[in-house]
Design a protein around this motif. Structure first.
Motif, PDB file in Angstrom:
ATOM      1  N   LEU A   1      -1.096  -7.505   4.020  1.00 49.30           N
ATOM      2  CA  LEU A   1       0.227  -7.491   3.472  1.00 49.30           C
ATOM      3  C   LEU A   1      -0.073  -7.254   1.719  1.00 49.30           C
ATOM      4  O   LEU A   1       0.658  -6.605   1.000  1.00 49.30           O
ATOM      5  N   HIS A   2      -1.453  -7.572   1.335  1.00 51.27           N
ATOM      6  CA  HIS A   2      -1.866  -7.278  -0.036  1.00 51.27           C
ATOM      7  C   HIS A   2      -1.981  -5.589  -0.313  1.00 51.27           C
ATOM      8  O   HIS A   2      -1.374  -5.006  -1.350  1.00 51.27           O
TER       9      HIS A   2
ATOM     10  N   LEU B   1      -0.406  -3.274   1.392  1.00 55.94           N
ATOM     11  CA  LEU B   1       0.908  -2.823   1.204  1.00 55.94           C
ATOM     12  C   LEU B   1       1.227  -2.960  -0.072  1.00 55.94           C
ATOM     13  O   LEU B   1       1.974  -2.082  -0.515  1.00 55.94           O
ATOM     14  N   CYS B   2       1.228  -4.206  -0.627  1.00 56.20           N
ATOM     15  CA  CYS B   2       1.769  -4.323  -1.974  1.00 56.20           C
ATOM     16  C   CYS B   2       1.069  -3.400  -3.004  1.00 56.20           C
ATOM     17  O   CYS B   2       1.379  -2.820  -3.960  1.00 56.20           O
TER      18      CYS B   2
END
Lengths: 230, 200, 200
Positions: free
Chosen positions: B18-19, B21-22
């Motif tokens: 998720l990180h 992707l951010c």
């Protein structure tokens, strides 16, 4: 007889053009040299020593038809020619740029880095501050009587301040005007400004705070007259 | 870091995903231009192109599933870009602080892109004398380049132009792409009013 | 259009709501700066401030619920802004390559910010005649505002300028900020050469 079954000479190309009457409508008249064909026809007939009036008639008729076609075409050419067609250049529709956000690389540091250089140019001509744009005198409301009595009011307020706090002590503006209505608070504030300008009090405000702090710094003498007993 | 795909059984790995992707989203947002896999790998801190490709495709998918005015697209050459969906351009273009081009210069640009390499004299002939100003503007914005001198000046679009529109910088491939784009534009414009802006 | 809140029972109304949310998102994305309710109302085609405020707050909420590097915030004075979350700025800052302004206009802007409010004639005297062009550009980009007429024209920076550089829009507070930062820079640069550039 061999000679009788043989096709007459004028059925051979190129003379055949004049004798295939059903094809006359289709030919391009400019492709046909009538004089050349007729001369050839006459020469051939002379060579054969036999005058064929029927064939001559057909040749003449065809020739005149072709000639008529040429004339018609020439007349047609005399009509004003159609305007030349503009070279059709396909101009594609505008392509709108896709909108994208883009973080600018310019930072505050960049802005200040160039400032140094700009300020050097200023030494030649020191800056003139714009004069404050004041409303024309007629728009200024008539001076409040209160402001005309400013000296008296200053004395009264100064005495009041001295009663509330000693020299060097802090007093907040909100405490001073507590209970007063808005217009009175404003008037008090104006008098405070006059007192500060005389050096009788100090006014101080913290950057982030709205509160105004007042300190009494002047001696208790106002216009050489004591405002209170020693 | 290994080239292994993140394993779904590890929760820590999911958080890291998720990180990353951010990070990719942040990069695309800030850059405002197409970024290639190498750059994206750099941002995300991953050395595996394969993984970065997968992450970028996940972002594309994620944005297309949202009800959003913003899209992330994959362009030719495994490059990715974030931009406003074309439907919204008309309504918000006046808010952009970047100097924008109006219909006139954009037509000149389209023409150059479609006919390049093309003589400047030819462009002026077709687009009119006022298009000298367009050429200056387009050159200032680095969308076109001029080569040669005087009457023999030849115009071409730049790499920046290709990037901006997500086009192939090979002239022949670009022209093929443009043909499709122009057809689409004309199709959608048949029922709409002609653009109101006609100034330079 | 009425000022009624969209009723959730109507599916058509819901679609309209989603479209208006997209329009606001589009505006905030493209502007890259805080927008006030009036501007947002303008974009969304709604005349009700109340409704626009509600929509904007929905967007804020929506973004805060996403796993995203981008956030939408409400600022003082009912203004809304889309921006990169601070955590990511450092990691992707290097991707921003395009300056806001070239050196010339930037110098003029810097001077105005430092001396404002300042007479236009004074700026031209110090920066030269070519800076008329800079002033036009800076005004077009809404970085400065001019007040008054002719020789009495006074220049100031705008709210957008303050927002862009993260400064206070109160002139006195801003100048204090600028002076403090400027002094720090001067201190660190005493041993370096003065910048050689003097062109626009």
């Amino acid at each position: 007889m061999v000679q009788k079954t043989k096709k007459p000479f004028y059925f051979q190309p190129p003379l055949s053009i004049l004798f295939e009457i059903h094809r006359l409508e289709k030919i391009m008249p400019w492709d046909v040299n009538i004089a050349y064909l007729l001369t050839m026809f006459l020469e051939e007939m002379e060579l054969q020593g036999k005058v064929d009036f029927r064939a001559s008639g057909v040749a003449l008729d065809s020739s005149s038809t072709i000639y008529l076609k040429k004339t018609k075409l020439l007349l047609k050419l005399e009509e004003p020619p159609p305007p030349p067609k503009a070279v059709s250049q396909f101009v594609p529709p505008p392509m709108f740029l896709p909108l994208r956000y883009e973080l600018s690389s310019t930072t505050l540091d960049n802005l200040l880095n160039v400032l140094d250089e700009v300020l050097r140019a200023e030494t030649i001509r020191p800056p003139r501050m714009p004069e404050p744009i004041l409303p024309t005198p007629e728009i200024i409301p008539p001076l409040d009587l209160y402001l005309l009595q400013i000296e008296d009011n200053m004395k009264t307020l100064f005495a009041q301040l001295r009663q509330l706090v000693g020299t060097g002590e802090l007093l907040t503006f909100s405490k001073l005007v507590a209970g007063l209505d808005k217009i009175e608070a404003v008037k008090t504030f104006i008098i405070l400004l006059f007192l500060a300008q005389r050096g009788k009090i100090g006014l101080w405000q913290e950057e982030e705070m709205e509160e105004l702090y007042i300190t009494v710094i002047g001696d208790p003498v106002f216009d050489d007259k004591r405002t209170e007993p020693i | 870091m290994t080239t292994n795909e993140p394993s779904q059984s590890e929760p820590e790995s999911n958080e890291k995903l998720l990180h990353q992707l951010c990070l990719l989203e942040a990069g695309l947002y800030v850059a405002g231009r197409p970024l290639d896999l190498k750059t994206l790998a750099n941002i995300s801190g991953s050395r595996s192109k394969k993984k970065v490709r997968k992450l970028a495709k996940m972002l594309v998918e994620d944005y297309s599933n949202r009800n959003s005015a913003i899209e992330i697209l994959e362009l030719e050459g495994e490059r990715f870009v974030m931009q406003l969906k074309a439907d919204f351009t008309g309504k918000v273009r006046k808010l952009s602080t970047r100097p924008l081009l109006s219909a006139g210069p954009l037509k000149t640009l389209s023409y150059i892109a479609f006919r390049q390499p093309i003589l400047q004299t030819q462009v002026i002939e077709v687009r009119g004398n006022h298009s000298y100003k367009h050429l200056k503007q387009l050159e200032d914005m680095e969308l076109i380049a001029r080569e040669g001198e005087g009457r023999r000046k030849v115009l071409k679009t730049t790499q920046f132009f290709a990037d901006f529109f997500g086009l192939n910088n090979d002239i022949r491939a670009m022209k093929r792409q443009l043909k499709t784009i122009f057809k689409d534009i004309e199709k959608t414009e048949t029922q709409e009013n002609p653009s109101e802006e006609n100034q330079n």
